[in-house]
Scaffold this motif. Structure first.
Motif, PDB file in Angstrom:
ATOM      1  N   PRO A 221       0.794  -1.238   0.000  1.00  0.00           N
ATOM      2  CA  PRO A 221       0.000   0.000   0.000  1.00  0.00           C
ATOM      3  C   PRO A 221       0.823   1.283   0.000  1.00  0.00           C
ATOM      4  N   ASP A 222       2.021   1.262   0.601  1.00  0.00           N
ATOM      5  CA  ASP A 222       2.802   2.492   0.733  1.00  0.00           C
ATOM      6  C   ASP A 222       3.926   2.612  -0.287  1.00  0.00           C
ATOM      7  N   ALA A 223       4.027   1.670  -1.214  1.00  0.00           N
ATOM      8  CA  ALA A 223       5.112   1.710  -2.200  1.00  0.00           C
ATOM      9  C   ALA A 223       4.913   2.860  -3.179  1.00  0.00           C
ATOM     10  N   HIS A 224       6.031   3.422  -3.638  1.00  0.00           N
ATOM     11  CA  HIS A 224       5.992   4.507  -4.629  1.00  0.00           C
ATOM     12  C   HIS A 224       7.113   4.257  -5.637  1.00  0.00           C
ATOM     13  N   PRO A 225       6.812   4.365  -6.940  1.00  0.00           N
ATOM     14  CA  PRO A 225       7.804   3.995  -7.949  1.00  0.00           C
ATOM     15  C   PRO A 225       8.921   5.007  -8.166  1.00  0.00           C
ATOM     16  N   GLY A 226       8.944   6.084  -7.386  1.00  0.00           N
ATOM     17  CA  GLY A 226      10.004   7.063  -7.556  1.00  0.00           C
ATOM     18  C   GLY A 226      10.721   7.422  -6.279  1.00  0.00           C
ATOM     19  N   ASP A 227      10.654   6.546  -5.255  1.00  0.00           N
ATOM     20  CA  ASP A 227      11.249   6.890  -3.959  1.00  0.00           C
ATOM     21  C   ASP A 227      12.596   6.244  -3.699  1.00  0.00           C
ATOM     22  N   GLY A 228      13.126   5.494  -4.674  1.00  0.00           N
ATOM     23  CA  GLY A 228      14.429   4.875  -4.511  1.00  0.00           C
ATOM     24  C   GLY A 228      14.452   3.675  -3.588  1.00  0.00           C
ATOM     25  N   MET A 229      13.285   3.102  -3.279  1.00  0.00           N
ATOM     26  CA  MET A 229      13.199   1.963  -2.382  1.00  0.00           C
ATOM     27  C   MET A 229      12.295   0.881  -2.977  1.00  0.00           C
ATOM     28  N   LEU A 230      12.493  -0.357  -2.503  1.00  0.00           N
ATOM     29  CA  LEU A 230      11.610  -1.469  -2.823  1.00  0.00           C
ATOM     30  C   LEU A 230      10.869  -1.882  -1.555  1.00  0.00           C
ATOM     31  N   ASP A 231       9.586  -2.216  -1.698  1.00  0.00           N
ATOM     32  CA  ASP A 231       8.761  -2.622  -0.554  1.00  0.00           C
ATOM     33  C   ASP A 231       8.578  -4.134  -0.589  1.00  0.00           C
ATOM     34  N   VAL A 232       8.963  -4.801   0.484  1.00  0.00           N
ATOM     35  CA  VAL A 232       8.977  -6.264   0.549  1.00  0.00           C
ATOM     36  C   VAL A 232       7.837  -6.751   1.435  1.00  0.00           C
ATOM     37  N   THR A 233       7.114  -7.763   0.947  1.00  0.00           N
ATOM     38  CA  THR A 233       6.025  -8.395   1.697  1.00  0.00           C
ATOM     39  C   THR A 233       6.280  -9.888   1.750  1.00  0.00           C
ATOM     40  N   VAL A 234       6.343 -10.455   2.943  1.00  0.00           N
ATOM     41  CA  VAL A 234       6.521 -11.899   3.133  1.00  0.00           C
ATOM     42  C   VAL A 234       5.313 -12.429   3.899  1.00  0.00           C
ATOM     43  N   VAL A 235       4.664 -13.451   3.343  1.00  0.00           N
ATOM     44  CA  VAL A 235       3.529 -14.097   4.017  1.00  0.00           C
ATOM     45  C   VAL A 235       3.969 -15.499   4.419  1.00  0.00           C
ATOM     46  N   ALA A 236       3.982 -15.774   5.728  1.00  0.00           N
ATOM     47  CA  ALA A 236       4.527 -17.039   6.227  1.00  0.00           C
ATOM     48  C   ALA A 236       3.814 -17.471   7.497  1.00  0.00           C
ATOM     49  N   GLY A 237       3.765 -18.795   7.712  1.00  0.00           N
ATOM     50  CA  GLY A 237       3.296 -19.344   8.975  1.00  0.00           C
ATOM     51  C   GLY A 237       1.794 -19.324   9.171  1.00  0.00           C
TER      52      GLY A 237
END
Length: 311
Positions: A221-237
């Motif tokens: 939800p908070d990712a932006h394609p111009g902020d120089g960062m990657l947003d990681v989501t892990v679903v486990a357990g």
């Protein structure tokens, strides 16, 4: 500024070429266009245009889906005179959602016509699988369950049928429920920013450049394609029934409230897996992450330009 259109004839039930010709006549588009059937053809066309017009700003407009845009942007990285535009004709169109671009072809063409040549710098992602050349993604890259679902959806005859009535994006939740009954979770080790994290019973990991995947599901939800960062989501357990509940909540971006959903942001990471999970980039299969294999993922900050428009 010179404008060119790159058309993918395979997009949306392989009907984009005929649809493009009708649209082109209706809109009075006179710019040169190229039909490209493979990423290697896209790369050749982009390089040829850059060499032909070394002192010109080039607006390259993709006509197709998310895979089309990945190919064009990947080929354009390193060429600062290239600006990217888009005429959506795919089934999911997460690219248009994530980059705040019109999802209707006529509205997209109006934005292109109203543009002044200005552009915004955007990020891309780069990944490296063992014994494979570097690849790129502009939406997201996924490991595990979402890669399995994307692969099955792309090869499903139902996708073609749903595309005929403009409902192709529904194939993702349909395949999701079916695959949730048989998929086997795996273990994952992630090294990021000097910290190593281990996750057991992993269903999937998605690394996102903007919020959307799977035809409008808001995975980051908070990712932006111009902020120089990657947003990681892990679903486990979590169990199979709860997985479906988590996925249903992804449609509105509320899945992060579940304790089994882990999120963080990074510029670069290395991933290892046990269980040979499948990998996809922007919905296209990239094979598997084999046992003891390592995959590197990093952001390419401000590596390409997206057209600005009034509208």
């Amino acid at each position: 500024m010179k404008t060119f259109y790159l058309v993918n004839p395979k997009a949306k039930n392989r009907g984009s070429t005929e649809a493009w010709e009708r649209f082109r006549m209706e809109e009075g588009i006179t710019h040169e266009s190229f039909v490209t059937r493979h990423p290697s053809e896209v790369k050749r066309v982009v390089r040829d245009l850059v060499e032909r017009y070394p002192d010109e700003t080039l607006l390259l407009v993709g006509v197709g889906g998310d895979g089309t845009m990945k190919s064009i942007i990947s080929a354009s990285i390193g060429f600062p005179q290239v600006i990217i535009g888009y005429i959506p004709s795919g089934s999911g169109n997460d690219f248009a959602r994530g980059y705040n671009w019109p999802r209707k072809p006529r509205e997209a063409e109006n934005r292109i016509k109203s543009g002044s040549g200005h552009a915004s710098l955007m990020d891309a992602g780069e990944f490296q699988l063992p014994a494979e050349p570097n690849g790129h993604f502009v939406n997201n890259i996924g490991i595990g369950f979402d890669a399995r679902v994307a692969g099955r959806a792309n090869h499903s005859p139902w996708k073609k049928r749903l595309n005929r009535v403009s409902l192709g994006k529904l194939i993702y939740p349909i395949i999701l429920v079916r695959e949730a009954l048989t998929f086997q979770p795996f273990s994952l080790r992630v090294r990021s920013d000097g910290e190593e994290m281990t996750y057991d019973k992993v269903w999937f990991m998605t690394v996102s450049n903007h919020p959307y995947f799977g035809g409008g599901m808001k995975i980051a939800p908070d990712a932006h394609p111009g902020d120089g960062m990657l947003d990681v989501t892990v679903v486990a357990g979590l169990g199979r029934l709860k997985l479906i509940a988590v996925f249903l909540s992804v449609f509105v971006g509320k899945h992060t409230v579940f304790r089994e959903v882990h999120t963080f942001r990074t510029e670069e990471m290395v991933v290892q897996a046990e269980g040979d999970p499948e990998v996809h980039a922007d919905g296209e299969s990239c094979g598997i992450l084999a046992l003891n294999g390592r995959m590197g993922i990093r952001v390419l900050s401000s590596s390409w330009k997206m057209m600005n428009g009034r509208g």
